[in-house]
Design a protein around this motif. Structure first.
Motif, PDB file in Angstrom:
ATOM      1  N   LYS A  50     -11.712 -21.139  31.361  1.00  0.00           N
ATOM      2  CA  LYS A  50     -13.446 -21.050  31.370  1.00  0.00           C
ATOM      3  C   LYS A  50     -13.604 -19.730  30.802  1.00  0.00           C
ATOM      4  O   LYS A  50     -13.984 -18.830  31.855  1.00  0.00           O
ATOM      5  CB  LYS A  50     -13.684 -21.232  32.766  1.00  0.00           C
ATOM      6  N   PRO A  51     -13.688 -19.490  29.758  1.00  0.00           N
ATOM      7  CA  PRO A  51     -14.141 -18.210  29.414  1.00  0.00           C
ATOM      8  C   PRO A  51     -15.510 -17.610  29.683  1.00  0.00           C
ATOM      9  O   PRO A  51     -16.371 -18.277  29.553  1.00  0.00           O
ATOM     10  CB  PRO A  51     -13.755 -18.201  27.702  1.00  0.00           C
ATOM     11  N   TRP A  52     -15.653 -16.583  30.023  1.00  0.00           N
ATOM     12  CA  TRP A  52     -16.718 -15.905  30.181  1.00  0.00           C
ATOM     13  C   TRP A  52     -17.089 -14.599  29.493  1.00  0.00           C
ATOM     14  O   TRP A  52     -16.347 -13.562  29.615  1.00  0.00           O
ATOM     15  CB  TRP A  52     -16.706 -15.501  31.841  1.00  0.00           C
ATOM     16  N   VAL A  53     -17.907 -14.787  28.468  1.00  0.00           N
ATOM     17  CA  VAL A  53     -18.293 -13.651  27.725  1.00  0.00           C
ATOM     18  C   VAL A  53     -19.456 -12.726  28.069  1.00  0.00           C
ATOM     19  O   VAL A  53     -20.479 -13.385  28.105  1.00  0.00           O
ATOM     20  CB  VAL A  53     -18.205 -14.148  25.940  1.00  0.00           C
ATOM     21  N   PRO A  54     -19.124 -11.455  28.285  1.00  0.00           N
ATOM     22  CA  PRO A  54     -20.324 -10.623  28.624  1.00  0.00           C
ATOM     23  C   PRO A  54     -21.324 -10.614  27.566  1.00  0.00           C
ATOM     24  O   PRO A  54     -20.839 -10.326  26.349  1.00  0.00           O
ATOM     25  CB  PRO A  54     -19.792  -9.187  28.951  1.00  0.00           C
ATOM     26  N   ASP A  55     -22.648 -10.464  27.803  1.00  0.00           N
ATOM     27  CA  ASP A  55     -23.842 -10.181  26.846  1.00  0.00           C
ATOM     28  C   ASP A  55     -23.962  -8.494  26.712  1.00  0.00           C
ATOM     29  O   ASP A  55     -24.186  -7.895  25.522  1.00  0.00           O
ATOM     30  CB  ASP A  55     -24.926 -10.739  27.153  1.00  0.00           C
ATOM     31  N   GLU A  56     -23.655  -7.784  27.752  1.00  0.00           N
ATOM     32  CA  GLU A  56     -23.647  -6.666  27.853  1.00  0.00           C
ATOM     33  C   GLU A  56     -22.866  -6.271  29.036  1.00  0.00           C
ATOM     34  O   GLU A  56     -22.447  -6.635  29.985  1.00  0.00           O
ATOM     35  CB  GLU A  56     -25.189  -6.122  28.135  1.00  0.00           C
ATOM     36  N   ILE A  57     -22.327  -4.872  29.034  1.00  0.00           N
ATOM     37  CA  ILE A  57     -21.339  -4.211  29.707  1.00  0.00           C
ATOM     38  C   ILE A  57     -21.992  -3.016  30.388  1.00  0.00           C
ATOM     39  O   ILE A  57     -22.692  -2.118  29.648  1.00  0.00           O
ATOM     40  CB  ILE A  57     -20.006  -3.617  29.248  1.00  0.00           C
ATOM     41  N   HIS A  58     -21.883  -2.653  31.548  1.00  0.00           N
ATOM     42  CA  HIS A  58     -22.357  -1.478  32.382  1.00  0.00           C
ATOM     43  C   HIS A  58     -21.075  -0.775  33.133  1.00  0.00           C
ATOM     44  O   HIS A  58     -20.529  -1.539  33.847  1.00  0.00           O
ATOM     45  CB  HIS A  58     -23.856  -1.764  33.147  1.00  0.00           C
ATOM     46  N   VAL A  59     -21.175   0.441  32.887  1.00  0.00           N
ATOM     47  CA  VAL A  59     -20.070   1.182  33.631  1.00  0.00           C
ATOM     48  C   VAL A  59     -20.748   2.348  34.403  1.00  0.00           C
ATOM     49  O   VAL A  59     -21.520   3.192  34.007  1.00  0.00           O
ATOM     50  CB  VAL A  59     -19.000   1.749  32.584  1.00  0.00           C
ATOM     51  N   LEU A  60     -20.203   2.547  35.801  1.00  0.00           N
ATOM     52  CA  LEU A  60     -20.560   3.565  36.390  1.00  0.00           C
ATOM     53  C   LEU A  60     -19.504   4.520  36.792  1.00  0.00           C
ATOM     54  O   LEU A  60     -18.515   3.856  37.291  1.00  0.00           O
ATOM     55  CB  LEU A  60     -21.143   3.130  37.625  1.00  0.00           C
ATOM     56  N   SER A  61     -19.664   5.614  36.486  1.00  0.00           N
ATOM     57  CA  SER A  61     -18.381   6.585  36.779  1.00  0.00           C
ATOM     58  C   SER A  61     -18.929   8.094  36.736  1.00  0.00           C
ATOM     59  O   SER A  61     -20.163   8.356  36.920  1.00  0.00           O
ATOM     60  CB  SER A  61     -17.408   6.569  35.596  1.00  0.00           C
ATOM     61  N   PRO A  67     -10.102   4.105  30.713  1.00  0.00           N
ATOM     62  CA  PRO A  67     -11.043   3.371  29.915  1.00  0.00           C
ATOM     63  C   PRO A  67     -10.634   1.866  29.658  1.00  0.00           C
ATOM     64  O   PRO A  67     -11.127   1.164  29.318  1.00  0.00           O
ATOM     65  CB  PRO A  67     -11.409   4.048  28.580  1.00  0.00           C
ATOM     66  N   GLN A  68      -9.133   1.954  29.605  1.00  0.00           N
ATOM     67  CA  GLN A  68      -8.485   0.664  29.384  1.00  0.00           C
ATOM     68  C   GLN A  68      -8.913  -0.521  30.269  1.00  0.00           C
ATOM     69  O   GLN A  68      -8.941  -1.757  29.940  1.00  0.00           O
ATOM     70  CB  GLN A  68      -7.030   0.798  29.510  1.00  0.00           C
ATOM     71  N   ILE A  69      -9.439  -0.179  31.390  1.00  0.00           N
ATOM     72  CA  ILE A  69      -9.713  -1.148  32.493  1.00  0.00           C
ATOM     73  C   ILE A  69     -10.803  -2.039  31.789  1.00  0.00           C
ATOM     74  O   ILE A  69     -11.088  -3.256  31.995  1.00  0.00           O
ATOM     75  CB  ILE A  69     -10.416  -0.437  33.675  1.00  0.00           C
ATOM     76  N   ILE A  70     -11.611  -1.500  30.844  1.00  0.00           N
ATOM     77  CA  ILE A  70     -12.888  -2.084  30.402  1.00  0.00           C
ATOM     78  C   ILE A  70     -12.287  -3.187  29.304  1.00  0.00           C
ATOM     79  O   ILE A  70     -12.653  -4.260  29.345  1.00  0.00           O
ATOM     80  CB  ILE A  70     -13.820  -1.232  29.627  1.00  0.00           C
ATOM     81  N   THR A  71     -11.584  -2.999  28.704  1.00  0.00           N
ATOM     82  CA  THR A  71     -10.984  -3.712  27.597  1.00  0.00           C
ATOM     83  C   THR A  71     -10.183  -4.807  28.144  1.00  0.00           C
ATOM     84  O   THR A  71     -10.125  -5.811  27.803  1.00  0.00           O
ATOM     85  CB  THR A  71     -10.422  -2.916  26.313  1.00  0.00           C
ATOM     86  N   GLU A  72      -9.192  -4.307  29.023  1.00  0.00           N
ATOM     87  CA  GLU A  72      -8.508  -5.387  29.839  1.00  0.00           C
ATOM     88  C   GLU A  72      -9.163  -6.237  30.366  1.00  0.00           C
ATOM     89  O   GLU A  72      -8.844  -7.555  30.413  1.00  0.00           O
ATOM     90  CB  GLU A  72      -7.530  -4.613  30.644  1.00  0.00           C
ATOM     91  N   THR A  73     -10.267  -5.964  31.011  1.00  0.00           N
ATOM     92  CA  THR A  73     -10.895  -7.075  31.874  1.00  0.00           C
ATOM     93  C   THR A  73     -11.872  -7.793  30.991  1.00  0.00           C
ATOM     94  O   THR A  73     -11.762  -9.101  31.247  1.00  0.00           O
ATOM     95  CB  THR A  73     -11.829  -6.052  32.680  1.00  0.00           C
ATOM     96  N   VAL A  74     -12.139  -7.329  30.028  1.00  0.00           N
ATOM     97  CA  VAL A  74     -12.893  -8.256  29.106  1.00  0.00           C
ATOM     98  C   VAL A  74     -12.077  -9.291  28.393  1.00  0.00           C
ATOM     99  O   VAL A  74     -12.650 -10.415  28.099  1.00  0.00           O
ATOM    100  CB  VAL A  74     -13.669  -7.367  27.988  1.00  0.00           C
ATOM    101  N   TRP A  75     -10.757  -8.612  27.781  1.00  0.00           N
ATOM    102  CA  TRP A  75     -10.001  -9.311  27.316  1.00  0.00           C
ATOM    103  C   TRP A  75      -9.740 -10.804  28.416  1.00  0.00           C
ATOM    104  O   TRP A  75      -9.365 -11.980  27.792  1.00  0.00           O
ATOM    105  CB  TRP A  75      -8.670  -8.899  26.814  1.00  0.00           C
ATOM    106  N   ALA A  76      -9.305 -10.276  29.815  1.00  0.00           N
ATOM    107  CA  ALA A  76      -8.990 -11.459  30.332  1.00  0.00           C
ATOM    108  C   ALA A  76     -10.022 -12.605  30.559  1.00  0.00           C
ATOM    109  O   ALA A  76      -9.849 -13.626  30.990  1.00  0.00           O
ATOM    110  CB  ALA A  76      -8.531 -10.779  31.921  1.00  0.00           C
ATOM    111  N   LEU A  77     -11.243 -11.976  30.687  1.00  0.00           N
ATOM    112  CA  LEU A  77     -12.612 -12.759  30.862  1.00  0.00           C
ATOM    113  C   LEU A  77     -12.729 -13.691  29.690  1.00  0.00           C
ATOM    114  O   LEU A  77     -13.144 -14.838  29.834  1.00  0.00           O
ATOM    115  CB  LEU A  77     -13.723 -12.206  31.301  1.00  0.00           C
ATOM    116  N   ALA A  78     -12.821 -12.862  28.657  1.00  0.00           N
ATOM    117  CA  ALA A  78     -13.175 -13.866  27.278  1.00  0.00           C
ATOM    118  C   ALA A  78     -12.160 -14.179  26.304  1.00  0.00           C
ATOM    119  O   ALA A  78     -12.541 -14.729  25.448  1.00  0.00           O
ATOM    120  CB  ALA A  78     -14.378 -12.851  27.041  1.00  0.00           C
ATOM    121  N   CYS A  79     -11.052 -13.732  26.262  1.00  0.00           N
ATOM    122  CA  CYS A  79     -10.261 -13.694  25.119  1.00  0.00           C
ATOM    123  C   CYS A  79      -8.878 -14.605  25.614  1.00  0.00           C
ATOM    124  O   CYS A  79      -8.125 -14.972  24.586  1.00  0.00           O
ATOM    125  CB  CYS A  79      -9.889 -12.321  24.326  1.00  0.00           C
ATOM    126  N   ASP A  80      -8.483 -14.289  26.629  1.00  0.00           N
ATOM    127  CA  ASP A  80      -7.087 -14.942  27.137  1.00  0.00           C
ATOM    128  C   ASP A  80      -7.103 -16.241  26.994  1.00  0.00           C
ATOM    129  O   ASP A  80      -7.795 -17.242  27.468  1.00  0.00           O
ATOM    130  CB  ASP A  80      -7.009 -14.750  28.432  1.00  0.00           C
TER     131      ASP A  80
END
Length: 202
Positions: free
Chosen positions: A31-42, A13-26
């Protein structure tokens, strides 16, 4: 316009938080990109890992803490419901626990294509697809589906983590303060704040 992050994941599940951090918090991302919603398929096992490790009291409500640490994430819509966690299932509607057979992978391919097609059919959605998690076939299917259905404003990435932190089960993202420590497989304690995460945009 809604920013939608779509990920395929396996047992990390770390993939989720790591990706969001890299997109929105780094802080190095100009050019930060903050998701409004997250969807996961597994698979069922993969989604149970997310429910347990990101949303349970036992693990300290990791995703809630993540949003608390980074206020720009406060309004992200993502929880442990079926609205955001999508199971790979067979023709009888039975959830798959893992992807092992060729037919399992075919089912995953169909569902990944279906979800990405649904998101790209919405004019009010800007879609970002992460191919970092799950089995390699899942990442390939996600990338291929976006190449079929993606529009000019959609994007895709793979997230890469500092090797020292990759094996640390309790590492989820670089924390804003230096009071959080994680332990890697060699038993070495590391400051979560010092981890490096790179976003490879594809």
């Amino acid at each position: 316009m809604r920013n939608v992050l779509f990920l395929v994941t396996g047992m990390t599940p770390q993939i989720i938080t790591e990706t969001v951090w890299a997109l929105a918090c780094d802080p190095n991302n100009d050019k930060p990109w903050v998701p409004d919603e997250i969807h996961v398929l597994s698979t069922e096992d993969g989604l149970n890992q997310i429910r347990s490790r990101l949303f349970s009291e036992k693990e300290g409500y990791k995703f809630a803490k993540f949003k608390q640490d980074f206020p720009q994430l406060a309004k992200i819509a993502f929880d442990n419901s079926d609205k955001y966690l999508h199971n790979i299932y067979d023709a009888q509607g039975v959830n798959l626990k893992d992807l092992k057979t060729p037919s399992d992978n075919e089912l995953a391919a169909d569902l990944i294509c279906q979800k990405i097609r649904e998101f790209t059919e919405c004019d009010d959605v800007s879609l970002h697809v992460s191919i970092a998690g799950g089995r390699k076939t899942m990442g390939f299917y996600a990338g291929y589906a976006l190449s079929l259905y993606g529009r000019a404003g959609d994007s895709m990435s793979h997230v890469l983590v500092d090797e020292r932190y990759e094996s640390a089960r309790d590492f989820f993202y670089p924390t804003p303060d230096d009071s959080v420590f994680v332990t890697n497989r060699d038993g070495i304690e590391l400051k979560a704040k010092d981890a490096q995460i790179w976003l490879a945009r594809i």
